[in-house]
Enzyme design. Structure first.
Site, short mmCIF file in Angstrom:
data_model
loop_
_atom_site.label_atom_id
_atom_site.label_comp_id
_atom_site.label_asym_id
_atom_site.label_seq_id
_atom_site.Cartn_x
_atom_site.Cartn_y
_atom_site.Cartn_z
N GLY B 68 51.44 15.73 -69.26
CA GLY B 68 51.97 15.60 -70.62
C GLY B 68 53.13 14.62 -70.70
O GLY B 68 53.19 13.78 -71.60
N SER B 307 54.31 26.54 -46.97
CA SER B 307 53.38 25.46 -46.67
C SER B 307 52.28 25.94 -45.74
O SER B 307 52.50 26.67 -44.77
CB SER B 307 54.11 24.29 -46.03
OG SER B 307 53.16 23.38 -45.56
N ARG B 354 41.20 27.62 -46.80
CA ARG B 354 42.00 28.56 -47.59
C ARG B 354 41.25 29.80 -48.03
O ARG B 354 41.74 30.91 -47.94
CB ARG B 354 42.52 27.86 -48.85
CG ARG B 354 43.61 26.87 -48.57
CD ARG B 354 44.05 26.18 -49.84
NE ARG B 354 45.14 25.25 -49.53
CZ ARG B 354 45.76 24.49 -50.42
NH1 ARG B 354 45.40 24.56 -51.69
NH2 ARG B 354 46.72 23.68 -50.07
N GLU B 462 45.92 20.02 -65.31
CA GLU B 462 45.35 21.32 -64.93
C GLU B 462 44.71 22.02 -66.12
O GLU B 462 43.86 22.88 -65.96
CB GLU B 462 46.44 22.20 -64.30
CG GLU B 462 45.90 23.46 -63.63
CD GLU B 462 46.98 24.33 -62.98
OE1 GLU B 462 48.14 23.89 -62.90
OE2 GLU B 462 46.65 25.45 -62.56
#
Lengths: 253, 675
Positions: B68, B307, B354, B462
Site C-alpha cells: 500500500g 528465525s 516447514r 498479502e
C-alpha cells in the site's frame, strides 16, 4: 503475582487526567507488560467499566506503536535489564506485590488522545520536511552503481533502526525530538544517495522539529538511555556537525 | 452448463452440502505469447492517462505496508490524487515492518546461475503448484528493479567490505539471491516506502488518513467508487470517494487469535469487499511456521517467530516417556530422548520443510509428549484438558562442537530475544519451540492486472491470492508487496483509469453510499446495544482455538464439519452476548476489536468450507485423508489444479465456488519430495 497499578486515566486531550489505582491478580511472570494490561482490561470490561486505552500493535518490539512511562522511565527501561519496548518488557522484571505507575508520554508535541494514547504525528511531519531521498519509482540506477563501504553502511544501519516510538521525547527534560531527527539525518548522511539533499534536509527537518514544539537538545543523554533500539547518542553530534556545515552552504537559503 | 450438471458436479466434491458450484472464473488480462514477453506486452497494450488528466483522478488506497505504501507513493508521483488510509497512528507502523529474513531478487550478483526463470521456477514449486504462473513470472521479472529502487531510496542493505551488496541463501533455494538488512529487512524496506510516501504527502499528491479504519466498500453502478471509514479517534463515520479503490490490507492470520501477526491485523476491509461481490480465493491456505516461541498461558496475546535458521544447528526432540515431560531436560538421559525428525526423516532430519516440521511437533504434543508449561485446551465435547505445547530445540551438541562463542556468533541475537521473552537461558537449557500461524496465502481473487472481479477494485500484496500458491518460500512476501506496489499496480491501474473521466460523479447522496454508511452505523449500533456478559477477546480466543484445532496444520473432513457447527454456534452467541463497552463517538478499542471479530467468524467459516472441499494435501494444508503410505502430503492435480474463488451470496446462504483452472505452460508439475 499480585500487582497494584496506578494508571493515568484521561478521557481526551481537553479533559483533566488523574491516576487511578487498580489491583491486578494472577499475573504470570511470563506475561508481557501489555498482556498484564490486557488482563486488567478483561476484568474491567466484565465489570462494565471502560478498559484502559493504550497503543500497541506488533508486540515484537519493532513497530514502535507501544510506549508508556512505567515507574518514571519510558518503556519501563528502569525496570528492564536490557533495552526494551513496552511490549517486550515482561512481568518477571517486577516483584510480587509491587506498585507500578503507568503514564502516557508527556510532551506538548504529543497531545494525549485518551488514557495512555498520545498523538505522535509530529514525527511524520518531521520526515515530510525532508527525511527521504527524492527518487521516483522506476528510474533507479542499478543497485551496484554506487559502492558503500561496509563501515559507513553499518553506521547508516545503526541509525536507521529507529522505530519512531517517541521514548526519546518522553525521557528528555526538554521534550526534544533530537534523537529521532538525528537518527534520520545520520542514516541518510552516511549513504551516497543521501548526499544531494544533505544540507537542505537538515535545515528543513530541524525547522519543522522546532515548529512542532519539540525542545532543544542540551546533551543530557536520557533519550539514548531509554531508546529501545539503542540509537547511538553520537548521531546528535553528527546532526550538529551537519548543521554547522549546512550554514556555509547555499542550499535552502 | 445447466444447473443440473452443476449440482451433480458439486456433489462430487467433498463438503458439497456447504456450497454450490458456479461458473468458472478466468484471468482475462494476461496476454498470449511466451511467458517472458507477457508483462512487456501487457504494459504496452494497457491504456495510458496523460499527466494533465491524472490530476483529475482520485485513487483510494487502504493500507500503508509494502504494497500500500509503495503504491500510494508511486501513484502520487505519477500525479494522481491519492487518499491513503491506515488504522495505525502512522503509516510507518504497518506490519510489513516485522518481517525479518530478507527479500529475494534475481540479480545474479553472485554469478551462481540465478535467473528470472529460476526464481520463477523456485517460487511456483515452493507454492506447491497452486500459484498462477503468469503472475509469478512477472514477480520474478521485476524483482531486480525492487533492489535498485530501494537502494536509491537509501535502504541500508547489508554490504561487504568492498561496498557491494551482500546476499545469503534461504530455505529451499540453492542460489544466494536474498538481500537483507540484518534481522530487520522488513523494517528497512517499509521505512523506504514510508519515506517515499511522506515525500508525496509533503508534495500534496497523497492525503494521509491515519487512525482510520475502512468498514465498508461503496460499489456504485457496478464499480468500486469509495469506502466508508470510522475515524478511530472521534468515532465519526465518513464516506470517501474515488475513481478506483486499492486494498493493500495484509493477511488474516489473526482469525486464529494467536499468530505472528500484529494485534491489529484484520480481515474487515477484504471481508466487506467480499460481501459486496469480490471473490475470496483459497482462504484455507495458511502458512504455519515451525519455530516460534510457544504459548505460555491462556492470557498470551501474541506469538513471536524465531528465525528458521536455528534448525541448521539445533536438534529437535521430546522425551520418549510422557512422565519425563515435566522434568528438567538436562536430567533426561540421551536414550530417553526422541529426536523424532531425525528418526522419521533420516535424510532431511531437522531440516525438513516447514509444514512437516510443524505437523510432527503437533503430533508429539497431541500424544502427550510436549514440554513446557501446560496450557488449558478443550476437547471436542467442551471438556477442559491441560496440554503441553512445546518441543525442545537443543543446542548442546552444537555448543560442544562450536563452543558457546561459536553458537553466539551465529545465533546470538536470537538467543538474546528468546531469553528476554521466556526468562530462560538457551545456552544452558534447550529452547522450547512450537509452530504458529504466520502468513496467509489466500486473499481476494485478482486477475493479471491485480483487479478483483469488481471493476475498479484492486488488491495488492498479502491481501490478494495470486503469487504464493499453497505455501510461501522465505523472503518472497516482501518481494511481492513491493513488486505490486512499485511496479505492477502503477502500470495496470492506468488501463482502468483511462476511462474514468467518463464515469458519472458519485457523492454521499448516491444510494449505494447511503446504504453503505447506514449499514456501518447499524452494525456499530448493534454491537454497542447487545451489552451481554462475555468480552470480545473471549470470543476471539475461542474462535481461534476452533480454527487452530480443526483448520490448522492438519485437517479432516469430520473435524472441519465439527468446526463449522462450532463456529455457527459461537457466532450466534457472540451476537447475543458480547459486551462492548463505551460509545461510538470516542476512541474505543473494544468496539474496533468487536467489528473485526464479527468478520473473523464469517471468514473462519469460509476457511473451513474451503478446506473441506479441497480433499488433497497441499503446501500448508494437510488433509489426513490424502497422504502417501508413509504419511507424506499427497496432492491431487487431477482434481484440484485450480484456485477456489468463493462468491458471497448472503448471510447464512451457501457460498458459490468458482474455479480458476491453473495452467502451467512454462513449468512441468512435479510432486514435492523430502525423502
Amino acid at each position: 503475582m499480585n500487582i497494584t497499578l496506578r494508571v493515568w486515566r484521561q478521557a481526551n486531550a481537553a479533559s483533566e487526567g488523574r491516576m487511578v489505582t487498580y489491583q491486578v491478580q494472577d499475573v504470570s511472570e511470563d506475561m508481557s507488560f501489555l498482556e498484564m494490561l490486557d488482563l486488567l482490561n478483561e476484568d474491567l470490561t466484565v465489570k462494565g467499566e471502560e478498559p484502559i486505552a493504550f497503543d500497541h500493535d506488533c508486540r515484537e518490539g519493532i513497530c514502535g506503536m507501544c510506549g508508556v512511562v512505567i515507574n518514571g522511565t519510558a518503556h519501563g527501561r528502569g525496570n528492564s535489564p536490557v533495552a526494551t519496548t513496552t511490549c517486550q518488557l515482561h512481568m518477571r522484571s517486577f516483584s510480587d506485590g509491587a506498585t507500578i505507575d503507568v503514564e502516557p508520554w508527556r510532551a506538548g508535541s504529543f497531545p494525549v488522545i485518551k488514557d495512555l494514547v498520545v498523538d505522535r504525528t509530529a514525527f511524520d511531519r518531521i520526515i515530510q520536511a525532508g527525511g527521504y531521498v527524492s527518487v521516483n519509482t522506476g528510474s533507479a540506477p542499478d543497485a551496484h552503481a554506487n559502492a558503500v563501504g561496509k563501515l559507513k553502511a553499518d553506521r547508516a544501519f545503526d541509525a536507521a533502526t529507529c522505530i519512531g516510538c517517541g521514548a526519546c521525547v518522553a525521557a528528555c527534560p526538554n521534550h526534544s525530538g533530537m534523537l529521532f531527527t538525528a537518527a534520520k539525518i545520520t542514516h541518510l548522511a552516511m549513504l551516497p544517495q543521501g548526499q544531494p539533499e544533505r544540507h537542505l534536509r537538515i535545515k528543513k527537518m530541524l525547522a519543522t522539529h522546532d515548529a512542532e514544539g519539540f525542545g532543544g537538545c542540551t546533551n543530557i543523554g536520557e533519550c539514548a538511555a531509554v531508546c529501545p533500539k539503542e540509537i547511538p547518542f553520537d548521531t546528535i553530534s553528527q546532526l550538529n556537525r551537519d548543521l554547522i556545515a549546512s550554514l556555509f552552504k547555499r542550499d535552502g537559503k | 452448463m445447466t444447473t443440473t450438471t452443476k449440482a451433480a458436479d458439486a456433489k462430487k466434491l467433498p463438503g458439497a452440502d456447504y456450497f454450490t458450484l458456479g461458473e468458472p472464473v478466468a484471468d482475462t488480462k494476461a496476454p498470449g505469447g511466451p511467458i517472458e514477453q507477457k508483462w512487456a506486452k501487457r504494459k504496452f497494450e494497457a491504456k495510458l492517462v496523460n499527466p494533465a488528466n491524472r490530476r483529475k483522478l482520485t485513487v483510494i488506497i487502504v493500507g500503508t505496508g509494502l504494497a500500500g505504501g509503495a503504491a500510494a507513493a508511486s501513484l502520487g508521483e505519477a500525479g494522481y490524487n491519492v487518499l491513503n488510509f491506515c488504522y495505525q497512528d502512522s503509516p510507518r507502523r504497518a506490519h510489513s515492518i516485522a518481517a525479518q529474513g530478507g527479500i529475494n531478487a534475481a540479480k545474479n550478483y553472485r554469478n551462481d546461475n540465478d535467473s528470472t526463470f529460476r526464481l520463477f521456477y523456485d517460487t511456483v514449486k515452493g507454492g506447491d503448484y497452486r500459484a498462477r504462473e503468469t503472475n509469478v513470472y512477472r514477480l520474478a521479472e521485476v524483482s531486480a528493479n525492487i533492489i535498485d529502487q530501494c537502494v536509491a531510496q537509501g535502504v541500508p542493505f547489508a554490504r561487504e567490505y568492498g561496498g557491494l551488496l551482500d546476499n545469503r541463501s534461504f530455505g529451499g533455494v540453492q542460489v544466494q539471491r536474498t538481500f537483507y538488512a540484518r534481522g530487520q529487512t522488513g523494517q528497512q524496506l517499509l521505512i523506504g516506502a514510508y519515506q517515499a510516501l511522506e515525500r508525496q504527502v509533503a508534495a500534496g499528491t497523497v492525503k494521509m488518513y491515519a487512525r482510520h479504519e475502512m468498514l465498508e466498500l461503496i460499489v456504485a453502478d457496478g464499480k468500486a467508487r469509495g469506502i466508508v471509514t470510522r475515524d478511530m479517534v472521534t468515532g465519526e463515520i465518513e464516506t470517501y470517494f474515488a475513481d478506483a479503490v486499492v486494498l493493500a490490507t495484509g493477511g488474516y492470520g489473526n482469525v486464529f487469535f494467536l499468530s505472528t501477526n500484529a494485534m491489529g491485523c484484520n480481515v474487515t476491509a477484504n471481508w466487506r469487499a467480499h460481501r459486496k461481490g469480490a471473490y475470496f480465493a483459497n482462504p484455507c491456505y495458511t502458512q504455519i511456521h515451525p519455530t516460534c516461541i510457544p504459548v505460555h498461558g491462556e492470557t498470551q496475546s501474541k506469538l513471536t517467530l524465531m528465525s528458521e535458521s536455528l534448525r541448521n544447528d539445533g536438534r529437535i526432540w521430546v522425551p520418549k516417556k510422557a512422565e519425563d515431560c515435566g522434568k528438567d531436560p538436562r536430567e533426561i538421559a540421551e536414550e530417553d530422548r526422541d529426536y523424532y525428525l531425525e528418526r522419521i526423516y533420516p535424510s532431511f532430519g531437522n531440516l525438513v520443510p516447514r509444514d512437516i516440521a510443524s505437523r510432527q511437533a503437533k503430533n508429539r504434543c497431541d500424544e502427550g509428549r510436549g514440554v513446557g508449561p501446560a496450557v488449558k485446551e478443550y476437547d471436542d465435547n467442551g471438556n477442559e484438558k491441560m496440554v503441553r505445547r512445546g518441543v525442545y530445540l537443543d543446542f548442546s551438541d552444537a555448543i560442544s562442537r562450536l563452543g558457546k562463542d561459536g553458537v553466539a556468533a551465529r545465533y546470538g541475537n536470537l538467543f538474546d530475544m528468546y531469553a528476554q521473552i521466556t526468562g530462560e537461558n538457551p545456552y544452558e537449557t534447550p529452547m522450547r519451540i512450537y509452530p504458529a500461524v504466520h502468513y496467509t496465502m489466500g486473499g481476494l481473487w485478482v486477475d493479471y492486472d491485480l483487479s478483483s472481479n469488481i471493476p475498479g477494485l484492486y488488491v495488492t500484496g498479502e491481501a490478494n491470492f495470486s503469487d504464493h500458491g499453497a505455501n510461501r518460500l522465505g523472503a518472497s512476501a516482501l518481494m511481492q508487496g513491493l513488486a505490486d506496489g512499485y511496479f505492477v499496480l502503477p502500470n495496470t491501474i492506468n488501463d482502468y483509469l483511462a476511462d474514468a473521466l467518463k464515469f458519472p460523479a458519485v457523492d454521499a447522496s448516491h444510494p449505494a453510499a447511503v446504504e453503505a454508511l447506514e449499514s456501518v452505523k447499524g452494525r456499530i449500533d448493534k454491537l454497542l446495544s447487545i451489552n451481554g456478559s462475555r468480552t470480545v477477546d473471549s470470543f476471539h480466543k475461542e474462535l481461534g482455538h476452533i480454527m487452530w484445532e480443526y483448520c490448522g496444520m492438519e485437517r479432516t473432513e469430520e473435524g472441519l464439519k465439527l468446526a463449522i457447527a462450532k463456529i455457527d454456534e459461537l457466532q450466534a452467541e457472540f451476537w447475543k452476548d458480547v459486551k462492548v463497552t463505551g460509545v461510538n463517538e470516542d476512541f474505543n478499542q473494544t468496539l474496533e476489536r468487536a467489528g473485526r471479530v464479527a468478520d473473523f467468524f464469517e471468514l473462519g467459516r469460509l476457511m473451513c468450507v474451503d478446506a473441506l472441499h479441497r480433499r488433497e494435501s497441499c503446501g500448508g494444508h494437510f488433509r489426513a485423508e490424502s497422504q502417501t503410505e508413509d504419511g507424506e502430503a499427497l496432492r491431487h492435480d487431477d482434481e484440484f489444479l485450480y484456485a477456489a474463488a468463493w462468491e458471497f451470496t448472503g448471510t447464512g446462504e451457501k457460498p458459490v465456488l468458482h474455479k480458476e483452472d491453473l495452467v502451467y505452460e512454462a513449468i512441468e508439475l512435479k510432486q514435492r519430495s523430502y525423502k
